[in-house]
Design a protein around this motif. Structure first.
Motif, PDB file in Angstrom:
ATOM      1  N   PHE A 112       0.825  -1.204   0.000  1.00 11.01           N
ATOM      2  CA  PHE A 112       0.000   0.000   0.000  1.00 11.01           C
ATOM      3  C   PHE A 112       0.863   1.259   0.000  1.00 11.01           C
ATOM      4  O   PHE A 112       0.525   2.246  -0.658  1.00 11.01           O
TER       5      PHE A 112
ATOM      6  N   TYR B  68       2.224   1.509  -3.672  1.00  6.79           N
ATOM      7  CA  TYR B  68       1.221   1.940  -4.643  1.00  6.79           C
ATOM      8  C   TYR B  68       0.915   3.432  -4.497  1.00  6.79           C
ATOM      9  O   TYR B  68       0.866   4.172  -5.491  1.00  6.79           O
ATOM     10  N   GLY B  69       0.697   3.873  -3.277  1.00  8.54           N
ATOM     11  CA  GLY B  69       0.395   5.284  -3.062  1.00  8.54           C
ATOM     12  C   GLY B  69       1.553   6.190  -3.439  1.00  8.54           C
ATOM     13  O   GLY B  69       1.361   7.226  -4.093  1.00  8.54           O
TER      14      GLY B  69
ATOM     15  N   ILE C 156       1.818   9.212  -6.492  1.00  2.42           N
ATOM     16  CA  ILE C 156       2.225  10.582  -6.184  1.00  2.42           C
ATOM     17  C   ILE C 156       3.484  10.956  -6.964  1.00  2.42           C
ATOM     18  O   ILE C 156       3.594  12.058  -7.519  1.00  2.42           O
TER      19      ILE C 156
ATOM     20  N   VAL D  27      -5.624   7.637  -6.279  1.00  3.03           N
ATOM     21  CA  VAL D  27      -5.390   7.399  -4.851  1.00  3.03           C
ATOM     22  C   VAL D  27      -6.716   7.165  -4.130  1.00  3.03           C
ATOM     23  O   VAL D  27      -6.833   6.268  -3.273  1.00  3.03           O
TER      24      VAL D  27
ATOM     25  N   TYR E  58      -7.919   3.709  -5.016  1.00  2.00           N
ATOM     26  CA  TYR E  58      -7.133   2.714  -4.270  1.00  2.00           C
ATOM     27  C   TYR E  58      -7.621   2.617  -2.827  1.00  2.00           C
ATOM     28  O   TYR E  58      -7.680   1.520  -2.249  1.00  2.00           O
ATOM     29  N   TYR E  59      -7.945   3.753  -2.248  1.00  2.00           N
ATOM     30  CA  TYR E  59      -8.427   3.791  -0.860  1.00  2.00           C
ATOM     31  C   TYR E  59      -9.718   2.987  -0.722  1.00  2.00           C
ATOM     32  O   TYR E  59      -9.861   2.156   0.192  1.00  2.00           O
TER      33      TYR E  59
END
Length: 208
Positions: free
Chosen positions: A96, A99-100, A104, A125, A128-129
């Motif tokens: 995680f 990926y985040g 960015i 993002v 994904y959350y």
């Protein structure tokens, strides 16, 4: 969408590679840590607009992520040790973060280099959350209620339109074609949201 078939196709190769890595100084947790470091490096390279190093770091981080699980299973089979879930927890946390961070990093680099808008990357993002919340919540409740999906992984994953394979491909496309990264991100955000919706519906029904 393609993860199950890809795992069947690559399982033998992954196991053979993991056996070659089965030496005392290489551990599954260290491979997960390498995945994290390489993923953050990829994000940093992308933010600096060093697209080729970012691509290489991304591919290597995904390779490390694909080998920590097989190595852990080989070690448990040989030693008879119990799976405490510690490695799986460390793995999903690292994923995680990676990926985040890479979203960015690509967003920053594309904005600086090509004047790309930030909104599509923020939507990725956000998607994904939602997606992560859906499958992690399902995994926790399924474990508690005895409805665990056992496919060899630490968590119970509900299959969907977008999975790990598609994520790897999209992040590669960003780094190969950064000049159109925001357009790719806009489409990808929509697909991940659709996948998250599908997971929410299927998870709710299967727990009913």
């Amino acid at each position: 969408m393609f993860d199950a078939r890809l795992r069947q196709f690559s399982a033998g190769l992954a196991d053979r590679t993991a056996r070659r890595l089965d030496v005392p100084w290489i551990t599954p947790d260290r491979l997960t840590g390498l995945n994290l470091v390489l993923g953050l490096a990829s994000a940093g390279f992308a933010a600096a607009q060093w697209w080729t190093p970012a691509l290489l770091a991304w591919l290597l981080c995904r390779l490390a992520d694909g080998l920590d699980g097989p190595l852990a299973r080989i070690r448990r089979t040989r030693t008879g040790a119990e799976d405490t879930g510690q490695g799986g927890f460390w793995d999903i946390c690292a994923d995680f973060v990676v990926y985040g961070a890479t979203v960015i990093g690509v967003g920053w680099g594309a904005t600086e280099a090509f004047g790309a808008p930030w909104l599509p990357f923020l939507l990725v993002v956000f998607a994904y959350y939602i997606n992560g919340t859906a499958f992690l919540a399902f995994s926790s409740i399924a474990e508690k209620t005895g409805r665990r999906i056992d496919d060899g992984r630490s968590l119970s994953f509900i299959s969907g339109l977008t999975e790990g394979t598609e994520t790897i491909v999209v992040h590669v496309l960003w780094l190969v074609f950064p000049m159109v990264a925001w357009q790719i991100a806009a489409v990808w955000a929509g697909l991940v949201c659709l996948s998250a919706t599908e997971r929410i519906i299927r998870g709710y029904r299967s727990l009913g």
